[in-house]
Design a protein around this motif. Sequence first.
Motif, PDB file in Angstrom:
ATOM      1  N   ASN A   1      27.281 -31.347 -12.729  1.00 15.57           N
ATOM      2  CA  ASN A   1      28.278 -30.329 -12.410  1.00 15.57           C
ATOM      3  C   ASN A   1      28.154 -29.172 -13.387  1.00 15.57           C
ATOM      4  O   ASN A   1      27.808 -29.373 -14.559  1.00 15.57           O
ATOM      5  N   SER A   2      28.465 -27.972 -12.899  1.00 15.52           N
ATOM      6  CA  SER A   2      28.438 -26.806 -13.785  1.00 15.52           C
ATOM      7  C   SER A   2      29.695 -26.779 -14.645  1.00 15.52           C
ATOM      8  O   SER A   2      30.738 -27.314 -14.266  1.00 15.52           O
ATOM      9  N   VAL A   3      29.571 -26.137 -15.789  1.00 19.61           N
ATOM     10  CA  VAL A   3      30.683 -26.005 -16.730  1.00 19.61           C
ATOM     11  C   VAL A   3      30.971 -24.525 -16.959  1.00 19.61           C
ATOM     12  O   VAL A   3      30.073 -23.755 -17.317  1.00 19.61           O
TER      13      VAL A   3
ATOM     14  N   SER B   1      35.165 -28.020 -15.676  1.00 18.76           N
ATOM     15  CA  SER B   1      34.334 -28.291 -14.509  1.00 18.76           C
ATOM     16  C   SER B   1      35.271 -28.579 -13.343  1.00 18.76           C
ATOM     17  O   SER B   1      36.488 -28.728 -13.538  1.00 18.76           O
TER      18      SER B   1
END
Length: 209
Positions: free
Chosen positions: A120-122, A160
Amino acid sequence: MIGIVDYGRGNLRSVEKALEKVSFEAMIMTAPQDLQNVDGVILPGVGAFADAMNALKRGEWIEPIIEFARSGRPFLGICLGMQVLFEVGEEHGEHAGLGLLSGRVIKFPTGRKVPHMGWNSVSLLQPSRLVEGIPNESFFYFVHSYYALPENSKDILGTSDYGVVFPAIVGKDNVWGAQFHPEKSSPWGLQLLSNFGRLVNEYAALSGN
């Protein structure tokens, strides 16, 4: 020297190897006395909140860890190791955490598959030495069913989104936590560990160690 706490609840060798990859020396600590020989600490963790706290209690780690963190030396919790930094965890009833950060750890709402597992992107919310050189919206590897709910939003460094926006990186003063596994999140996870290593070296130089 960075110490990695061995309390039977973490991927110790993976963290140690990741630190070696970015040229930082680490030792796996098997007893609280080992805290006297390090300038920074990583607390890894996999599993349930209560089990982790019970394991730390059995190993007589709790008070020495709190004392270490409150001394101003760099401290990083990873995954479950981040969650136990908070005051309370709600997994299988309420359980006291280390209380180094204000807030509680709660379960993801119904409707999402748990555990949350994968990349997942942060979103980085504020500057921090821990995330220097890491681009916003970089991807990291997560495995967790619960997430932290800090009392103070200033302690949230990055978030996230998994149906609910949750803290992915937290920090206050010399204490930080990453909900993801930086040791499995190359290259940006390695960058975070490298940043932490530099903070430890700076502390050691200032303290004359």
